[in-house]
Motif scaffolding. Structure first.
Motif, PDB file in Angstrom:
ATOM      1  N   UNK A 114      -6.639  11.043   4.846  1.00  0.00           N
ATOM      2  CA  UNK A 114      -7.510   9.895   4.639  1.00  0.00           C
ATOM      3  C   UNK A 114      -6.653   8.638   4.691  1.00  0.00           C
ATOM      4  N   UNK A 115      -7.156   7.595   5.361  1.00  0.00           N
ATOM      5  CA  UNK A 115      -6.417   6.349   5.528  1.00  0.00           C
ATOM      6  C   UNK A 115      -7.229   5.193   4.972  1.00  0.00           C
ATOM      7  N   UNK A 116      -6.573   4.248   4.297  1.00  0.00           N
ATOM      8  CA  UNK A 116      -7.296   3.071   3.793  1.00  0.00           C
ATOM      9  C   UNK A 116      -7.320   1.960   4.835  1.00  0.00           C
ATOM     10  N   UNK A 117      -8.446   1.267   4.928  1.00  0.00           N
ATOM     11  CA  UNK A 117      -8.622   0.117   5.811  1.00  0.00           C
ATOM     12  C   UNK A 117      -8.761  -1.117   4.940  1.00  0.00           C
ATOM     13  N   UNK A 118      -8.033  -2.183   5.285  1.00  0.00           N
ATOM     14  CA  UNK A 118      -8.049  -3.411   4.494  1.00  0.00           C
ATOM     15  C   UNK A 118      -9.114  -4.359   5.047  1.00  0.00           C
ATOM     16  N   UNK A 119      -9.995  -4.838   4.171  1.00  0.00           N
ATOM     17  CA  UNK A 119     -11.046  -5.792   4.532  1.00  0.00           C
ATOM     18  C   UNK A 119     -10.743  -7.105   3.818  1.00  0.00           C
ATOM     19  N   UNK A 120     -10.666  -8.192   4.589  1.00  0.00           N
ATOM     20  CA  UNK A 120     -10.366  -9.508   4.025  1.00  0.00           C
ATOM     21  C   UNK A 120     -11.664 -10.220   3.679  1.00  0.00           C
ATOM     22  N   UNK A 121     -11.726 -10.745   2.449  1.00  0.00           N
ATOM     23  CA  UNK A 121     -12.872 -11.509   1.978  1.00  0.00           C
ATOM     24  C   UNK A 121     -12.358 -12.794   1.344  1.00  0.00           C
ATOM     25  N   UNK A 122     -12.149 -13.788   2.158  1.00  0.00           N
ATOM     26  CA  UNK A 122     -11.610 -15.030   1.639  1.00  0.00           C
ATOM     27  C   UNK A 122     -10.190 -14.823   1.159  1.00  0.00           C
ATOM     28  N   UNK A 123      -9.976 -15.068  -0.143  1.00  0.00           N
ATOM     29  CA  UNK A 123      -8.658 -14.855  -0.726  1.00  0.00           C
ATOM     30  C   UNK A 123      -8.487 -13.453  -1.296  1.00  0.00           C
ATOM     31  N   UNK A 124      -9.528 -12.665  -1.272  1.00  0.00           N
ATOM     32  CA  UNK A 124      -9.466 -11.311  -1.816  1.00  0.00           C
ATOM     33  C   UNK A 124      -9.358 -10.292  -0.685  1.00  0.00           C
ATOM     34  N   UNK A 125      -8.797  -9.139  -1.036  1.00  0.00           N
ATOM     35  CA  UNK A 125      -8.706  -8.017  -0.097  1.00  0.00           C
ATOM     36  C   UNK A 125      -9.332  -6.793  -0.742  1.00  0.00           C
ATOM     37  N   UNK A 126      -9.916  -5.963   0.108  1.00  0.00           N
ATOM     38  CA  UNK A 126     -10.588  -4.754  -0.357  1.00  0.00           C
ATOM     39  C   UNK A 126     -10.074  -3.582   0.462  1.00  0.00           C
TER      40      UNK A 126
END
Length: 308
Positions: A114-126
């Motif tokens: 399983x691999x994590x994908x980074x999602x950018x939301x303004x100044x936050x990351x998910x």
């Protein structure tokens, strides 16, 4: 069924439907169709074999999504390489895809990744992990029952071992030889220099005698003044090199004075000048032969004096 009980069941069923719809609308704060997905392109893999893992993500066109790079954790696999597919946008949805080339040396029957994908939301990351993708390991070695350690056979016979080149000893010997040669050169430097100087003098003298004899022979056969001039010029050049002087540009009188009015030099050069510049030359004239002999004898005396 009483009316109150039936109403309660309807309310519970409605709540379940609303909860299911809410879970279908979001996962980790993202729509269900925006959750990244990963899968292996083949169902099985062997130890050390390259396998391709495809990772994809659908998202809004303005949403920034970052896929894992080579520094990510691919356990139980090892990263080999990757290739990306340009983002494609259709009907208001963007699709990102990447294919990772992996390999493993684990012996588990089933391997999961399983691999994590980074999602950018303004100044936050998910960080949004993908659902686990599994692949089955194919074993190539036959399975053997474990019945204890194998029985070892004792063998004390010596096996031939090929000889190897001993570089340290040879390098040490070479260094010692160079140091010894350097010491000998420093100790006998003056003698070696003198012997080399005498060798060069002897070599040049032998070459002069051979060339001088060739010019004299050509003059004897042709009686050409050109060959006589070449012989005298060669004689002057040789003495200039032997004594580290320059007598090639001196006149006959200056050369005679240079050698303290030596009788052989004076007579030989006077005879040569009379033939070359005075054109006092006959076919049976023996004075020119005498001049060649006197010049050669004087050159040999000078060589013996310098060599001594």
């Amino acid at each position: 069924m009483p009316g109150g009980a039936r109403g309660g069941w309807l309310v519970a069923l409605l709540l379940l439907l609303v909860a299911g719809a809410g879970s279908a609308q979001a996962q980790n704060g993202l729509p269900l169709d925006s959750v990244p997905r990963g899968r292996f392109r083949q169902p099985t893999v062997r130890v050390g074999e390259i396998v391709e893992y495809e990772l994809s993500s659908r998202h809004a066109p303005r949403q920034e999504v970052i896929f894992p790079d080579s520094a990510a954790d691919f356990a139980p696999f090892e990263y080999v390489g990757r290739r990306y597919t340009p983002t494609r946008t259709r009907q208001g949805r963007s699709l990102d895809q990447a294919t990772y080339r992996l390999r493993t040396f684990r012996l588990d029957s089933v391997l999961t990744l399983t691999l994590p994908v980074t999602v950018l939301r303004g100044r936050d990351t998910l960080l949004v992990p993908t659902a686990p993708a599994s692949i089955r390991l194919v074993r190539t070695a036959p399975a053997t029952p474990i019945s204890g350690p194998p029985v070892l056979r004792q063998s004390l016979a010596l096996r031939p071992v090929p000889a190897r080149f001993n570089y340290p000893y040879w390098l040490a010997g070479l260094a010692g030889g160079l140091l010894l040669a350097g010491g000998l050169v420093l100790a006998f430097r003056s003698r070696l220099r003198q012997r080399y100087r005498r060798y060069r003098l002897r070599k040049n003298h032998v070459y002069f005698l051979a060339q001088y004899a060739r010019h004299v022979e050509r003059f004897t056969l042709s009686r050409s003044l050109t060959n006589m001039e070449r012989a005298i010029t060669l004689w002057k050049n040789y003495l200039s090199t032997l004594e580290h002087t320059n007598i090639t540009s001196l006149t006959t009188r200056e050369i005679v004075a240079r050698y303290q009015h030596d009788a052989d030099v004076r007579l030989a050069l006077q005879l040569a000048d009379r033939v070359i510049y005075g054109n006092l030359f006959t076919e049976d004239d023996t004075e020119t032969d005498l001049a060649f002999v006197l010049l050669r004898n004087f050159a040999e005396r000078q060589y013996a004096e310098v060599n001594a």
